[in-house]
Design an enzyme around this catalytic site. Sequence first.
Site, PDB file in Angstrom:
ATOM      1  N   SER A 148       0.818  -1.217   0.000  1.00 21.42           N
ATOM      2  CA  SER A 148       0.000   0.000   0.000  1.00 21.42           C
ATOM      3  C   SER A 148       0.850   1.265   0.000  1.00 21.42           C
ATOM      4  O   SER A 148       1.954   1.300   0.563  1.00 21.42           O
ATOM      5  CB  SER A 148      -0.860  -0.027   1.268  1.00 21.42           C
ATOM      6  OG  SER A 148      -1.296   1.255   1.606  1.00 21.42           O
ATOM      7  N   GLU A 206       0.365   3.669   1.771  1.00 18.66           N
ATOM      8  CA  GLU A 206       0.506   4.125   3.160  1.00 18.66           C
ATOM      9  C   GLU A 206       1.868   3.746   3.736  1.00 18.66           C
ATOM     10  O   GLU A 206       2.276   4.250   4.779  1.00 18.66           O
ATOM     11  CB  GLU A 206      -0.595   3.526   4.040  1.00 18.66           C
ATOM     12  CG  GLU A 206      -1.981   4.083   3.796  1.00 18.66           C
ATOM     13  CD  GLU A 206      -2.203   5.477   4.387  1.00 18.66           C
ATOM     14  OE1 GLU A 206      -1.659   5.778   5.459  1.00 18.66           O
ATOM     15  OE2 GLU A 206      -2.934   6.260   3.757  1.00 18.66           O
ATOM     16  N   TYR A 252      -1.220   0.545  10.616  1.00 22.29           N
ATOM     17  CA  TYR A 252      -1.590  -0.018   9.317  1.00 22.29           C
ATOM     18  C   TYR A 252      -0.392   0.018   8.361  1.00 22.29           C
ATOM     19  O   TYR A 252      -0.026  -0.997   7.755  1.00 22.29           O
ATOM     20  CB  TYR A 252      -2.768   0.753   8.710  1.00 22.29           C
ATOM     21  CG  TYR A 252      -3.055   0.345   7.284  1.00 22.29           C
ATOM     22  CD1 TYR A 252      -3.730  -0.839   7.001  1.00 22.29           C
ATOM     23  CD2 TYR A 252      -2.607   1.116   6.204  1.00 22.29           C
ATOM     24  CE1 TYR A 252      -3.957  -1.242   5.691  1.00 22.29           C
ATOM     25  CE2 TYR A 252      -2.830   0.723   4.891  1.00 22.29           C
ATOM     26  CZ  TYR A 252      -3.509  -0.449   4.640  1.00 22.29           C
ATOM     27  OH  TYR A 252      -3.723  -0.839   3.341  1.00 22.29           O
TER      28      TYR A 252
HETATM   29  P1  GDP Z   1      -6.341   6.212   3.417  1.00 20.11           P
HETATM   30  O1  GDP Z   1      -5.517   7.056   2.521  1.00 20.11           O
HETATM   31  O2  GDP Z   1      -6.106   4.754   3.214  1.00 20.11           O
HETATM   32  O3  GDP Z   1      -6.248   6.569   4.856  1.00 20.11           O
HETATM   33  O4  GDP Z   1      -7.864   6.434   2.898  1.00 20.11           O
HETATM   34  P2  GDP Z   1      -9.092   7.246   3.537  1.00 20.11           P
HETATM   35  O5  GDP Z   1     -10.133   7.316   2.466  1.00 20.11           O
HETATM   36  O6  GDP Z   1      -9.514   6.670   4.842  1.00 20.11           O
HETATM   37  O7  GDP Z   1      -8.490   8.691   3.826  1.00 20.11           O
HETATM   38  C1  GDP Z   1      -7.961   9.489   2.796  1.00 20.11           C
HETATM   39  C2  GDP Z   1      -7.656  10.863   3.348  1.00 20.11           C
HETATM   40  O8  GDP Z   1      -8.875  11.553   3.632  1.00 20.11           O
HETATM   41  C3  GDP Z   1      -6.862  10.870   4.662  1.00 20.11           C
HETATM   42  O9  GDP Z   1      -5.842  11.820   4.572  1.00 20.11           O
HETATM   43  C4  GDP Z   1      -7.896  11.297   5.701  1.00 20.11           C
HETATM   44  O10 GDP Z   1      -7.332  12.029   6.797  1.00 20.11           O
HETATM   45  C5  GDP Z   1      -8.772  12.214   4.872  1.00 20.11           C
HETATM   46  N1  GDP Z   1     -10.107  12.397   5.452  1.00 20.11           N
HETATM   47  C6  GDP Z   1     -10.689  13.583   5.744  1.00 20.11           C
HETATM   48  N2  GDP Z   1     -11.898  13.395   6.298  1.00 20.11           N
HETATM   49  C7  GDP Z   1     -12.086  12.054   6.365  1.00 20.11           C
HETATM   50  C8  GDP Z   1     -13.172  11.244   6.846  1.00 20.11           C
HETATM   51  O11 GDP Z   1     -14.173  11.721   7.337  1.00 20.11           O
HETATM   52  N3  GDP Z   1     -13.017   9.889   6.732  1.00 20.11           N
HETATM   53  C9  GDP Z   1     -11.895   9.323   6.176  1.00 20.11           C
HETATM   54  N4  GDP Z   1     -11.827   7.993   6.066  1.00 20.11           N
HETATM   55  N5  GDP Z   1     -10.854  10.074   5.747  1.00 20.11           N
HETATM   56  C10 GDP Z   1     -10.953  11.415   5.820  1.00 20.11           C
END
Ligand code: GDP
Length: 336
Positions: free
Chosen positions: A122, A124, A145
């Site tokens: 990933s 990440e 993660y």
């Molecule tokens: P990730 O990149 O695997 O962590 O995928 P996510 O879809 O969970 O998050 C993508 C980005 O969106 C991260 O930088 C989060 O901090 C940002 N983000 C902002 N608001 C939200 C929210 O309400 N939910 C999630 N899941 N991410 C958010």
Amino acid sequence: MKRALITGISGQDGSYLAEYLLQLDYQVFGIVRREPGTMRWLEGIRDRVELLYGDLRDTQSLEVAFYKAWPDELYNLAGQVFVPTSWECPAETLDINTGGLARLLLIVERRKSDTRVYQASSSEMYGNVDGFCRENTRFQPTSPYGISKVAAHKLAESYRARGIYAVGGILFNHESPRRGPEMVTRKITRAAAGWAAGDKTKLKLGNLEARRDWGFAGDYVKAMHAMLQQPTCKDYVVGTGESHSVAEFATLVLAELRERFHGRFTNAKLEDFVELDPRLLRTGEIHDLRADPTLARTELNWKPKVDFPALVRLMVEADLAANGILTPSSLSLGAS
Ligand code: GDP
């Protein structure tokens, strides 16, 4: 007929990959947990895949599934995928995401060492990098993660040195109408269906400025398969090469609504629909992730077909349709 075994077959990536492999005439086996969350994405192919019970934390169940499938290719797509949950359950995240691969690799090495293994690595793993991420960019994970994925990635590498064909596909964020509702893209498109239905509740989001390299999952599963067909095995970065902010994603979602519901969203601004919830801000936030997919393009001949606006459109259309608001033209957009 080649045989493929997919862990996490009922999830977004697993279901798209299963559809793609069936098109390529594979015999497809999939591991599901005894109490799977949903089988919804497998509805169209349910009678063409063989589901086996197993859990990445339970060696014996994996061994039984492996014997039944006796796979030429093993795709390890199951896992605990949500970054905030990895802070709630760090040990479980490591056990599933790293321990799971360790259990599978041991089975492969002992039982059928010519099985080719795909590990879902990933973006990440990179943490905060200035600029594009490549196969040789240093990993600096910022969450349990990310750490679980780096450890698994390294494990695949070390088994490669022992002669096992094991690749880590470093996939950047990939989305679709099948994305889990906790991820930010799907959270927004689901909320948009509510706004279209007249719901005035504001959507609570965290960091709107975070940027991700978002692509379409149906495109990405093709890269997974291509990685296992190479004469020599190595890791590949898969992404679009562009990053966009959460705010840009939400703004495009609003534009989609504006286009479909003439007059209703004309003067709508993002702040009318979205509000900041500080509890959703993340420690260890990764601010910007952008892939350099040159190696995948040149060696795998892989290129994404769905661009950022098309991805937003197909997700909005699907969530509107799921709420009975619109019949989308692009719902059939699968992995074909
Ligand atoms: P990730 O990149 O695997 O962590 O995928 P996510 O879809 O969970 O998050 C993508 C980005 O969106 C991260 O930088 C989060 O901090 C940002 N983000 C902002 N608001 C939200 C929210 O309400 N939910 C999630 N899941 N991410 C958010």
